[in-house]
Scaffold this active site. Structure first.
Site, PDB file in Angstrom:
ATOM      1  N   PRO A  29       0.774  -1.250   0.000  1.00  0.00           N
ATOM      2  CA  PRO A  29       0.000   0.000   0.000  1.00  0.00           C
ATOM      3  C   PRO A  29       0.803   1.297   0.000  1.00  0.00           C
ATOM      4  CG  PRO A  29       0.037  -0.918   2.200  1.00  0.00           C
ATOM      5  CD  PRO A  29       0.756  -1.908   1.323  1.00  0.00           C
ATOM      6  N   CYS A  30       1.419   1.602  -1.135  1.00  0.00           N
ATOM      7  CA  CYS A  30       2.129   2.881  -1.253  1.00  0.00           C
ATOM      8  C   CYS A  30       1.152   4.061  -1.236  1.00  0.00           C
ATOM      9  CB  CYS A  30       2.995   2.911  -2.499  1.00  0.00           C
ATOM     10  SG  CYS A  30       2.113   2.539  -4.035  1.00  0.00           S
ATOM     11  N   HIS A  31      -0.148   3.782  -1.421  1.00  0.00           N
ATOM     12  CA  HIS A  31      -1.134   4.865  -1.359  1.00  0.00           C
ATOM     13  C   HIS A  31      -1.252   5.450   0.046  1.00  0.00           C
ATOM     14  CE1 HIS A  31      -3.454   1.183  -0.414  1.00  0.00           C
ATOM     15  NE2 HIS A  31      -4.160   1.966   0.390  1.00  0.00           N
TER      16      HIS A  31
END
Length: 227
Positions: free
Chosen positions: A195-197
């Site tokens: 989850p780089c978001h």
């Protein structure tokens, strides 16, 4: 479209060529149907048989499929080690498949069944029934020691929570490597699952995102409302 040779299995001297024809691995089912005079169900069965034969003959190195989601169609790809790629349509699936063929193996085949578990977990995530993924991951495409450290850190950011690029740099013992963290997030080969978001700028604004800022905003809002 991607060069059809990309999807063909390699053969060695003495081994009969079991390469699927371009139409069997193409996304263009109307063309395939015209060529084989077959229904979509027939083509689906043919693809399944080709995938099964390729796997049995140890000719399938990268399996892929597409899935629908609230952030658009996603391409999923896996090696025998695990999920290796999640790609947004904005990245151009033909380009992504070409890169997989170049960097991993030319033996790439559309094999949806091989990615059923990944597709199911993504469905659960988007429906708000899953807050973490339990998939085996192949980090081969995470090149560079620090970049891989960033990618391995990202799942530790809790569902519904965020960290800044600076936070991640400090937690990894490199407080001045803020730009390197941003670069690692921008080149994350497994967005959504890794989850780089959840990484934002220090002022709370979104920063960049491989799937585009509307997709990043959608993912963050989904986690805020269902976390």
């Amino acid at each position: 479209m991607i060069n059809d040779n990309t999807h063909r299995e390699s053969t060695s001297p003495g081994r009969p060529d079991t390469s699927p024809s371009p139409a069997t691995v193409s996304e263009g089912e109307p063309l395939a149907a015209a060529r084989f005079d077959a229904s979509s169900d027939d083509l689906r069965l043919l693809q399944q048989r080709l995938a099964a034969r390729a796997a049995a003959d140890d000719l399938l190195d990268v399996a892929y499929r597409t899935v629908d989601s609230p952030v658009g169609t996603l391409l999923l790809a896996a090696t025998p080690r695990g999920l290796v790629r999640v790609a947004y349509a904005t990245e151009d699936f033909d380009v992504v498949l070409q890169a997989l063929a170049t960097r991993l193996s030319p033996r790439v085949l559309r094999a949806p069944d091989r990615l059923d578990v990944a597709a199911a977990e993504l469905d659960e995530y988007f429906a708000g029934r899953r807050t973490a993924f339990d998939l085996p991951l192949d980090h081969t495409l995470s090149t560079g020691q620090f970049r891989r450290l960033v990618h391995q850190h990202l799942p530790r950011i809790g569902y519904g929570h965020t960290e800044s690029y600076g936070d991640v740099a400090r937690l990894l013992g490199r407080p001045t490597a803020v730009r390197a963290v941003g670069s690692a997030c921008a080149t994350n080969p497994l967005p959504v699952v890794v989850p780089c978001h959840r990484v934002l700028r220090s002022d709370g604004t979104l920063g960049g995102y491989v799937g585009g800022l509307p997709a990043k905003s959608t993912l963050l809002e989904l986690e805020r409302t269902r976390g």
